[in-house]
Enzyme design. Structure first.
Site, PDB file in Angstrom:
ATOM      1  N   GLU A   1     -12.148  34.765  82.594  1.00 32.70           N
ATOM      2  CA  GLU A   1     -11.589  34.751  81.245  1.00 32.70           C
ATOM      3  C   GLU A   1     -12.058  33.538  80.466  1.00 32.70           C
ATOM      4  O   GLU A   1     -12.349  33.628  79.270  1.00 32.70           O
ATOM      5  CB  GLU A   1     -10.050  34.767  81.318  1.00 32.70           C
ATOM      6  CG  GLU A   1      -9.484  36.111  81.749  1.00 32.70           C
ATOM      7  CD  GLU A   1      -7.984  36.025  82.027  1.00 32.70           C
ATOM      8  OE1 GLU A   1      -7.202  36.487  81.182  1.00 32.70           O
ATOM      9  OE2 GLU A   1      -7.610  35.478  83.082  1.00 32.70           O
TER      10      GLU A   1
ATOM     11  N   GLU B   1      -3.139   2.559  94.571  1.00 31.94           N
ATOM     12  CA  GLU B   1      -3.967   3.707  94.203  1.00 31.94           C
ATOM     13  C   GLU B   1      -4.997   3.924  95.301  1.00 31.94           C
ATOM     14  O   GLU B   1      -5.320   2.993  96.036  1.00 31.94           O
ATOM     15  CB  GLU B   1      -4.698   3.444  92.878  1.00 31.94           C
ATOM     16  CG  GLU B   1      -3.767   3.227  91.702  1.00 31.94           C
ATOM     17  CD  GLU B   1      -4.509   2.709  90.467  1.00 31.94           C
ATOM     18  OE1 GLU B   1      -5.694   3.045  90.293  1.00 31.94           O
ATOM     19  OE2 GLU B   1      -3.892   1.956  89.698  1.00 31.94           O
TER      20      GLU B   1
ATOM     21  N   LYS C   1      -8.758   4.280  96.475  1.00 34.43           N
ATOM     22  CA  LYS C   1     -10.030   3.764  95.965  1.00 34.43           C
ATOM     23  C   LYS C   1     -11.114   4.807  96.178  1.00 34.43           C
ATOM     24  O   LYS C   1     -11.529   5.061  97.304  1.00 34.43           O
ATOM     25  CB  LYS C   1     -10.385   2.458  96.679  1.00 34.43           C
ATOM     26  CG  LYS C   1     -11.562   1.739  96.060  1.00 34.43           C
ATOM     27  CD  LYS C   1     -11.712   0.355  96.682  1.00 34.43           C
ATOM     28  CE  LYS C   1     -12.691  -0.493  95.902  1.00 34.43           C
ATOM     29  NZ  LYS C   1     -14.033   0.098  95.814  1.00 34.43           N
TER      30      LYS C   1
END
Length: 441
Positions: free
Chosen positions: A37, A115, A117
């Site tokens: 789509e 976080e 890396k």
DNA sequence: AGAGATCGGATAGGGTCGCT
DNA sequence: AGCGACCCTATCCGATCTCT
């Protein structure tokens, strides 16, 4: 052919639709429609723009990929420097980092953001009034290369932000593991040289001169930093990450806020086990001070921010045999022993040589020729010898002694000072200043 | 005064690309 | 096929700084 006014209206509608679906697909990872789509919408837009070329705009999703190779990359002088990160490999070092920060800020405890890396290459993006203006590699941190055309060929990077901001961003470009495997499968079938690992393949791809080739390689990118975040009213690192996501950029979703080092170490331990389940290579965690005011207070050294540190996962190790030693002579006369190794696969590359830095290193580690040695790659890049395994000796091993004369000119060698590690050729007229490597053993 | 942190420069490694 | 540029970063080392 449909009337101009109607085409104009439909084109705007299609662009909005396509941008919305791209955001859901690439950023939120929650697609609403199928690929087929999506392609149908793109095709309709392309056809309308072909009918009315005057309705093409620079931020249209159809102009992502340039039509022809560029001549060369231009230099980009970064307005704001891209720093690197100091690395740590143990919980103790992280606790030292935390202590240093607490003392500098004169507080009892500090909140951090952990976080993952990403093992890719860093880039800097510039948007003006919401439009992607420029993308550049890090280079040496001061000067990089203009890779705008290639950045545009990365589908998860929006050509227009969801807010009309003028903003500079930092992120990491990477090659997803499944794409890497697929690329290598195709290359193997065509008898092409295989890519050694996703990071090098991504770095090479971004320096391709033909954006059409870049488009085929299906790079992706995560973002983690805004330059001058205070301009947008942001107060913390986690807020910053959320903000990046709302304006249309992909953010690595597994970050966590940590209260003190215990949580930080917990996060690191958890992901050392889970990292292989991800579709991108991660080589550690990044620990950042959560409060942006405190970040500013801590500031930067010339190499790295004081408010962040990389907490790397343990390096892969391999066992091999040391077959010889080459002596390198630097421009300053420094004589460096380099281990020649039986080639061994390690973290995606073949290791054949490793610097042993100086002869004190050789003596302390008791490394001998024909020894079995353990090698690892510090930071996944530089191979080094961890230790020798004396149990595997056969008696044929040879000691590695410092040379009595310069391997290049035969001149006198010595240390400039007794406590020095470096051994130097003392002949000021040694040709090593021009040609640099002498053979030995 | 001495210890420790931090600086830039030099040198090191493997891999990929572009050019010749 | 070979070479140079570039990508990434570790380590060493002398110099310079900051703190005790």
């Amino acid at each position: 052919m449909i009337p101009f006014e109607e085409a104009k209206r439909r084109i705007e509608e299609l662009r909005k639709e396509i941008d919305r679906h791209a955001y859901k697909y690439y950023v939120l990872d929650d697609p609403e429609i199928s690929d087929v789509e999506y392609d149908r919408l793109m095709k309709e837009l392309t056809e309308l723009e072909d009918q009315y070329p005057e309705l093409k705009t620079p931020d249209s999703p159809t102009v992502r990929v340039g039509l022809r190779p560029i001549d060369s990359f231009k230099e980009v002088v970064h307005e704001h420097r891209l720093f690197s990160l100091d690395n740590t490999y143990s919980a103790e070092e992280v606790m030292q980092f935390d202590k240093r920060i607490r003392e500098a800020l004169n507080v009892d405890s500090v909140q951090y953001v952990c976080e993952l890396k990403i093992d890719g290459l860093s880039i800097s993006l510039k948007y003006e009034d919401g439009l992607l203006l420029r993308g550049a590699t890090r280079g040496n941190g001061f000067v990089g290369e203009d890779v705008t055309e290639n950045i545009k060929a990365i589908k998860s990077i929006p050509l227009r932000l969801r807010k009309d901001l003028s903003i500079e961003l930092r992120g990491e470009v990477y090659l997803p593991k499944d794409v890497f495997n697929e690329l290598n499968k195709v290359r193997a079938e065509s008898n092409l040289q295989l890519f050694a690992n996703p990071r090098n393949a991504a770095a090479g791809t971004l320096r391709q001169l033909d954006p059409r080739e870049v488009s085929k390689r299906k790079l992706s990118a995560f973002f983690y930093q805004i330059v001058e975040p205070e301009r947008f009213g942001l107060k913390s690192q986690s807020e910053q990450l959320e903000f990046l996501r709302t304006i249309g950029l992909k953010v690595e979703p597994n970050f966590e806020v940590a209260d003190g080092t215990e949580d930080v170490i917990e996060f690191w331990k958890k992901w050392s086990g889970l990292k292989s389940s991800l579709n991108y290579a991660v080589d550690g965690t990044v620990v950042k001070v959560e409060d942006l005011h405190l970040q500013q207070e801590l500031g930067y050294t010339t190499k790295a921010p004081r408010w962040a540190i990389a907490f790397k996962f343990p390096a892969e190790q391999a066992t091999t045999k040391l077959t010889g030693v080459t002596l390198g002579v630097g421009r300053l006369g420094t004589i460096t022993p380099v281990a020649e190794l039986e080639p061994v696969q390690l973290a995606g590359t073949t290791v054949k040589r490793a610097s042993m830095h100086n002869f004190d290193f050789v003596r302390e580690k008791d490394i001998r020729i024909f020894d079995t040695v353990i090698v690892e790659k510090a930071g996944e890049i530089i191979p080094q010898i961890v230790k020798s395994i004396p149990d595997k000796r056969t008696g044929e091993e040879q000691r590695i002694d410092p040379p009595s004369q310069c391997p290049v000119c035969g001149g006198q060698v010595g240390k400039e000072r007794e406590e020095d590690g470096a051994l130097k050729g003392l002949n000021p007229a040694c040709p090593a200043k021009l040609s640099r490597r002498g053979q030995f053993f």
